[in-house]
Design a protein around this motif. Structure first.
Motif, short mmCIF file in Angstrom:
data_model
loop_
_atom_site.label_atom_id
_atom_site.label_comp_id
_atom_site.label_asym_id
_atom_site.label_seq_id
_atom_site.Cartn_x
_atom_site.Cartn_y
_atom_site.Cartn_z
N LEU A 5 0.81 -1.22 0.00
CA LEU A 5 0.00 0.00 0.00
C LEU A 5 0.84 1.26 0.00
O LEU A 5 0.43 2.30 -0.50
CB LEU A 5 -0.93 0.01 1.22
CG LEU A 5 -1.92 -1.14 1.28
CD1 LEU A 5 -2.72 -1.06 2.57
CD2 LEU A 5 -2.83 -1.15 0.07
N SER A 6 2.02 1.19 0.58
CA SER A 6 2.90 2.33 0.68
C SER A 6 4.30 1.80 0.94
O SER A 6 4.48 0.64 1.32
CB SER A 6 2.46 3.25 1.84
OG SER A 6 3.28 4.38 1.93
N SER A 7 5.30 2.64 0.73
CA SER A 7 6.66 2.21 1.01
C SER A 7 7.50 3.40 1.44
O SER A 7 7.16 4.55 1.17
CB SER A 7 7.29 1.54 -0.22
OG SER A 7 7.44 2.50 -1.25
N LEU A 47 8.84 11.52 -1.23
CA LEU A 47 9.91 11.15 -2.15
C LEU A 47 9.27 10.59 -3.41
O LEU A 47 9.35 9.40 -3.70
CB LEU A 47 10.82 10.11 -1.48
CG LEU A 47 12.24 9.99 -1.98
CD1 LEU A 47 13.00 11.30 -1.86
CD2 LEU A 47 12.97 8.92 -1.20
N GLY A 48 8.60 11.46 -4.16
CA GLY A 48 7.92 10.99 -5.37
C GLY A 48 6.83 10.00 -5.00
O GLY A 48 5.94 10.31 -4.23
N GLY A 49 6.94 8.76 -5.51
CA GLY A 49 5.95 7.73 -5.23
C GLY A 49 6.19 6.99 -3.93
O GLY A 49 5.49 6.05 -3.60
N GLY A 50 7.17 7.39 -3.15
CA GLY A 50 7.48 6.74 -1.88
C GLY A 50 7.82 7.78 -0.83
O GLY A 50 7.51 8.97 -0.98
N PHE A 51 8.48 7.33 0.21
CA PHE A 51 8.83 8.22 1.31
C PHE A 51 10.25 7.92 1.78
O PHE A 51 10.75 6.81 1.60
CB PHE A 51 7.88 8.02 2.50
CG PHE A 51 6.45 8.31 2.18
CD1 PHE A 51 5.96 9.60 2.20
CD2 PHE A 51 5.59 7.28 1.84
CE1 PHE A 51 4.63 9.87 1.90
CE2 PHE A 51 4.26 7.53 1.54
CZ PHE A 51 3.78 8.82 1.57
#
Length: 130
Positions: A5-7, A47-51
């Motif tokens: 779901l997230s990273s 961080l764009g599509g992540g963290f």
């Protein structure tokens, strides 16, 4: 199959305040959330599509195998902005043989950060067969 779901990438810097200053003030990453208190509190950056999470403390810098790859829209503008903010440029923007334009910097613990621009005519911008 794992349904992610997230990273996020976790960094345990040797000097958390110095690293937070670098990622927030010098690199200009926006804060997603903060947690905890004191110098080792956690800060999570978009961080764009992540963290990217900077939290805790480590006695040694991260492994040299750890690297961050950040795609930006305009690398020339990013280069100019980072120079204005006093970020040391390890290698200025250069078009690589594989067609990407890359610039290298490093965080305060020496974690390599590759900033990448994907040119408009690069295959990464196009999906074959569509």
């Amino acid at each position: 199959m794992v349904h992610v779901l997230s990273s996020r990438t976790l960094l345990r810097p040797t000097d958390p305040e110095r690293s937070r200053d670098f990622y927030q003030r010098q690199l200009g990453l926006a804060v997603y959330r903060e947690f905890g208190t004191g110098p080792e509190r956690g800060t999570v950056y978009f961080l764009g599509g992540g963290f990217l999470e900077v939290s805790g403390r480590s006695e040694t810098p991260p492994s040299p195998a750890v690297r961050l790859w950040l795609q930006v829209a305009d690398l020339a503008e990013t280069h100019r902005e980072l120079l204005e903010r006093g970020v040391e440029i390890v290698r200025p923007p250069l078009k690589e043989p594989w067609g990407l334009v890359e610039m290298w910097i490093a965080d305060p613990d020496g974690v390599p950060i590759v900033l990448v621009e994907v040119p408009a005519d690069h295959p990464l911008r196009h999906r074959p067969g569509i």
